[in-house]
Design an enzyme around this catalytic site. Sequence first.
Site, PDB file in Angstrom:
ATOM      1  N   SER A 142     -22.185  -3.149  30.131  1.00 53.58           N
ATOM      2  CA  SER A 142     -23.412  -2.406  29.563  1.00 53.58           C
ATOM      3  C   SER A 142     -24.461  -3.487  29.342  1.00 53.58           C
ATOM      4  O   SER A 142     -25.527  -2.819  29.484  1.00 53.58           O
ATOM      5  CB  SER A 142     -23.039  -1.871  27.995  1.00 53.58           C
ATOM      6  N   GLU A 373     -22.189   4.606  35.007  1.00 58.05           N
ATOM      7  CA  GLU A 373     -23.744   4.609  34.757  1.00 58.05           C
ATOM      8  C   GLU A 373     -24.093   4.704  33.504  1.00 58.05           C
ATOM      9  O   GLU A 373     -25.182   5.477  33.053  1.00 58.05           O
ATOM     10  CB  GLU A 373     -23.955   5.660  35.693  1.00 58.05           C
TER      11      GLU A 373
END
Length: 395
Positions: A142, A373
């Site tokens: 992340s 994503e």
Amino acid sequence: MTIDALEKSTLSFDLTEDQAMIRDSVRDFANRYIAPGVIERDTSKKFPHDIIHQLAEQGLLGIYHEEKYGGAGFDTVSFCLAIEEIARWDASLALTVASHTSLGSGHIALAANDEQKKKYLTPLAQGEKLGAWCLTEPGSGSDASDMKTTALREGDEWVINGSKIFITQGTVGDIYVVLAKTDPSKGTKGISAFIVERERDGVKPGEPMHKLGMNSSDTSEVVFENVRIPAENLLGDLGKGFVDTMKVLDGGRIGIGALSVGIARGALEESMKYAKERKQFGRSIGDFQAIEHKMVNMAVEIDAARLLVHRAAWLKDQGRPYTKEASMAKLFASELSERAALDAIQIHGGYGYTKEYHVERFLRDSKLMTIGEGTSEIQRLILAREVKNELGYNS
């Protein structure tokens, strides 16, 4: 609203002729050629080169890229329609098409100069070569800016060293877009992007990873060991790689949203078919209110998710900001795909827990949608910032 204002309004829920044609043609292809072998592909975990070649022949690997660079020249809404139709049967295949188009090829389409587009985007858009986007690392998920991969300038070359993980098309890709630090002292402003051909010395794809789902999508580690590339393979401006990455991710989230809608739609359609055929207590289980309500909830949320996805895609096509809308679409649709798959298994009962039916695969595949994503948690962070700014919270 005045008549003049109505005439100028752009709000429409109708597909254009081109968009409807794309949807119908991909749906027909999916029913004929994708659906029949999907369980076998999931079981064998083999990358479907043959179907990818067929999709390339139809222009689906460059659907929204410019025609002068080998693309089909359609819009992002058409791309979403195509991804949904593929994902309704095979999320692995849809992920291959989406990642190739919006990440690997997408970064080149966004940041490359004309010469680079002719050399690299054209074969990617035509499906002659597959693209892979190398961002995530073993220690940076992340927090993508915490990458350790470096690119050092030596004369007329860049030398890349580092390791990337969870790379879609990692072992089958031909052209990689690699994010690397060119000036570690500058943080995100010291990250740049590079085009790296797989055949370069020092490029070492790992073995395909064993995963919960998305089994016929290729995922692996890729190691770059003193990989030398020409200086002209710098993609975009020096130090602007992370800025461009954020834009690429915005577009990629639209594709993930469409893919999630496809999974959820598959869960609903398979549930309706099973609920009609399965009889208990003397009638079809689809006539029981408990089952009806599950299917109605799925249908409502699928429609809502699709509208969110298409709104984000439309904004992108208009050249308008769409960061918030893409995150909303991705967050809602991805979490819906999990809920829909779980309800589909519940409707199928014990049979839903077996590989004889499609719904257990939908659940396994859907989990990646809430991770890839940008996790759901990251989407909520993005949306908190966007909503606060929109409502004047920080003013």
